[in-house]
Design an enzyme around this catalytic site. Structure first.
Site, mmCIF file in Angstrom:
data_model
loop_
_atom_site.group_PDB
_atom_site.id
_atom_site.type_symbol
_atom_site.label_atom_id
_atom_site.label_comp_id
_atom_site.label_asym_id
_atom_site.label_seq_id
_atom_site.Cartn_x
_atom_site.Cartn_y
_atom_site.Cartn_z
ATOM 1 N N GLU A 103 24.238 -1.876 50.498
ATOM 2 C CA GLU A 103 24.938 -1.211 49.372
ATOM 3 C C GLU A 103 23.728 -1.141 48.675
ATOM 4 O O GLU A 103 22.756 -1.536 48.273
ATOM 5 C CB GLU A 103 26.191 -2.406 49.265
ATOM 6 C CG GLU A 103 26.649 -1.635 47.994
ATOM 7 C CD GLU A 103 27.462 -0.451 47.399
ATOM 8 O OE1 GLU A 103 27.375 0.328 48.172
ATOM 9 O OE2 GLU A 103 28.804 -0.430 47.782
ATOM 10 N N ASP A 104 23.808 -0.010 47.735
ATOM 11 C CA ASP A 104 23.232 0.231 46.808
ATOM 12 C C ASP A 104 23.231 -0.587 45.290
ATOM 13 O O ASP A 104 22.810 -1.094 44.968
ATOM 14 C CB ASP A 104 23.434 1.546 46.428
ATOM 15 C CG ASP A 104 25.281 2.042 46.066
ATOM 16 O OD1 ASP A 104 25.739 1.301 46.016
ATOM 17 O OD2 ASP A 104 25.595 3.390 45.313
ATOM 18 N N ASP A 107 28.877 -3.936 41.092
ATOM 19 C CA ASP A 107 29.293 -3.628 40.185
ATOM 20 C C ASP A 107 30.565 -4.758 39.508
ATOM 21 O O ASP A 107 29.784 -5.923 39.284
ATOM 22 C CB ASP A 107 29.545 -2.518 39.237
ATOM 23 C CG ASP A 107 29.366 -2.095 37.903
ATOM 24 O OD1 ASP A 107 29.221 -1.400 37.702
ATOM 25 O OD2 ASP A 107 31.020 -3.199 37.595
ATOM 26 N N LYS A 135 24.785 -6.059 39.043
ATOM 27 C CA LYS A 135 25.092 -6.521 37.924
ATOM 28 C C LYS A 135 26.028 -7.798 37.691
ATOM 29 O O LYS A 135 27.224 -7.522 37.276
ATOM 30 C CB LYS A 135 25.918 -5.359 37.238
ATOM 31 C CG LYS A 135 24.971 -4.328 37.108
ATOM 32 C CD LYS A 135 26.200 -2.830 36.865
ATOM 33 C CE LYS A 135 25.254 -0.730 36.593
ATOM 34 N NZ LYS A 135 26.458 -0.608 36.335
ATOM 35 N N PHE A 156 24.870 1.338 32.892
ATOM 36 C CA PHE A 156 24.239 2.565 34.364
ATOM 37 C C PHE A 156 22.910 3.244 34.630
ATOM 38 O O PHE A 156 21.898 2.990 34.024
ATOM 39 C CB PHE A 156 25.283 3.519 33.862
ATOM 40 C CG PHE A 156 25.575 4.386 34.773
ATOM 41 C CD1 PHE A 156 26.804 4.146 36.077
ATOM 42 C CD2 PHE A 156 25.022 5.726 35.455
ATOM 43 C CE1 PHE A 156 27.349 5.205 37.223
ATOM 44 C CE2 PHE A 156 25.480 6.266 36.388
ATOM 45 C CZ PHE A 156 25.957 5.952 37.082
ATOM 46 N N ARG A 169 20.082 11.747 43.130
ATOM 47 C CA ARG A 169 19.901 10.653 43.576
ATOM 48 C C ARG A 169 18.314 10.624 44.107
ATOM 49 O O ARG A 169 17.462 10.300 44.936
ATOM 50 C CB ARG A 169 20.449 10.655 44.904
ATOM 51 C CG ARG A 169 21.982 10.918 44.333
ATOM 52 C CD ARG A 169 22.218 10.947 46.291
ATOM 53 N NE ARG A 169 23.453 10.529 45.834
ATOM 54 C CZ ARG A 169 24.934 10.467 45.900
ATOM 55 N NH1 ARG A 169 24.677 8.524 45.594
ATOM 56 N NH2 ARG A 169 26.171 10.025 45.753
HETATM 57 P P1 XMP Z 1 31.840 -2.044 42.127
HETATM 58 O O1 XMP Z 1 32.414 -2.507 40.925
HETATM 59 O O2 XMP Z 1 33.121 -1.736 42.753
HETATM 60 O O3 XMP Z 1 31.823 -0.913 42.323
HETATM 61 O O4 XMP Z 1 31.270 -3.460 43.054
HETATM 62 C C1 XMP Z 1 30.561 -0.692 43.734
HETATM 63 C C2 XMP Z 1 30.167 0.871 43.481
HETATM 64 O O5 XMP Z 1 29.987 1.411 41.920
HETATM 65 C C3 XMP Z 1 29.294 2.261 41.395
HETATM 66 N N1 XMP Z 1 28.225 2.111 41.079
HETATM 67 C C4 XMP Z 1 27.383 2.960 40.470
HETATM 68 N N2 XMP Z 1 26.634 3.758 40.807
HETATM 69 N N3 XMP Z 1 24.973 3.883 38.683
HETATM 70 C C5 XMP Z 1 25.696 4.351 40.252
HETATM 71 O O6 XMP Z 1 24.784 5.373 40.433
HETATM 72 C C6 XMP Z 1 25.481 2.573 38.332
HETATM 73 O O7 XMP Z 1 24.879 1.619 37.142
HETATM 74 C C7 XMP Z 1 26.561 2.019 38.820
HETATM 75 N N4 XMP Z 1 27.420 1.449 38.869
HETATM 76 C C8 XMP Z 1 28.653 0.942 40.208
HETATM 77 C C9 XMP Z 1 28.543 2.600 43.287
HETATM 78 O O8 XMP Z 1 29.293 3.424 44.000
HETATM 79 C C10 XMP Z 1 28.918 0.985 43.992
HETATM 80 O O9 XMP Z 1 28.972 1.245 45.306
HETATM 81 MG MG MG Z 2 28.175 3.014 46.416
#
Ligand code: XMP
Ligand code: MG
Length: 178
Positions: A103-104, A107, A135, A156, A169
């Site tokens: 995963e990238d 959050d 995070k 962000f 990206r």
């Molecule tokens: P949750 O809250 O479910 O969300 O853990 C994870 C997804 O939210 C997006 N995300 C971000 N994408 N910069 C981004 O480009 C950020 O700082 C960021 N924070 C959350 C991302 O798609 C991730 O998979």
């Molecule tokens: Mg994502």
């Protein structure tokens, strides 16, 4: 290398350099190589954000392994948590296999928590999460993230696969909103 970039209407400053990313990706790959020695894991990379991370990570993994790219598609459904996301593109049979989700960024953790629940009925032998970024200040669920390249503040970020409204990206460094 410029220290700041413009992505659409927002300005971002470098927060994680290409060199630091490379070192952290190597460290995590080495952990996976050690922990999964003797196994043939299947990596499930979550599109779109993880495509660059997955490509770099896999080149540091020395185990016999497979990779499959999945997408989490939102659809309307009845749920107390609001949005339901379905896994699209899971074409490989993961039954009895060790799965590593790539995963990238984690959050709130809700996306990964839901993905774990969706994968469990497929009966993989194990599931671990490997994320580029985490995070910790935003986590809303009790989530076991075994592999993490870097923990970041609640800001962000874009770059190295991560986007702002689809753009940003294609950078080698990671940038934080200023
Ligand atoms: P949750 O809250 O479910 O969300 O853990 C994870 C997804 O939210 C997006 N995300 C971000 N994408 N910069 C981004 O480009 C950020 O700082 C960021 N924070 C959350 C991302 O798609 C991730 O998979
Ligand atoms: Mg994502």
């Amino acid at each position: 290398m410029s220290n700041t970039i413009q992505v659409k209407d927002k300005r971002f400053a470098v927060s994680i350099s290409e060199a630091e990313i490379r070192a952290e990706v190597k460290r995590v790959a080495d952990e996976i190589n050690r922990d999964y020695a003797g196994q043939n894991p299947i990596f499930l990379a979550v599109l779109n954000g993880s495509f660059i991370f997955a490509a770099d990570l896999l080149r540091e993994v020395t185990l016999p392994c497979e990779i499959s790219f999945v997408r989490l598609a939102s659809y309307q459904g009845v749920s107390t948590t609001g949005e339901i996301r379905e896994i699209m593109g899971l074409s490989t049979d993961i039954t009895g296999r060790p799965v590593i989700i790539v995963e990238d960024i984690v959050d709130t953790g809700l996306t990964m928590a839901h993905m774990l629940e969706t994968l469990k009925p497929h009966n993989p032998s194990s599931i671990d999460i490997c994320t580029l970024l985490l995070k910790p200040g935003k986590l809303q669920v009790d989530l076991d993230v075994r592999y993490c390249c870097k923990q970041i503040p609640d800001d962000f970020v874009v770059g190295y696969g991560l986007d702002y409204d689809g753009f940003g990206r294609n950078t080698k460094d990671i940038y934080t909103l200023i």
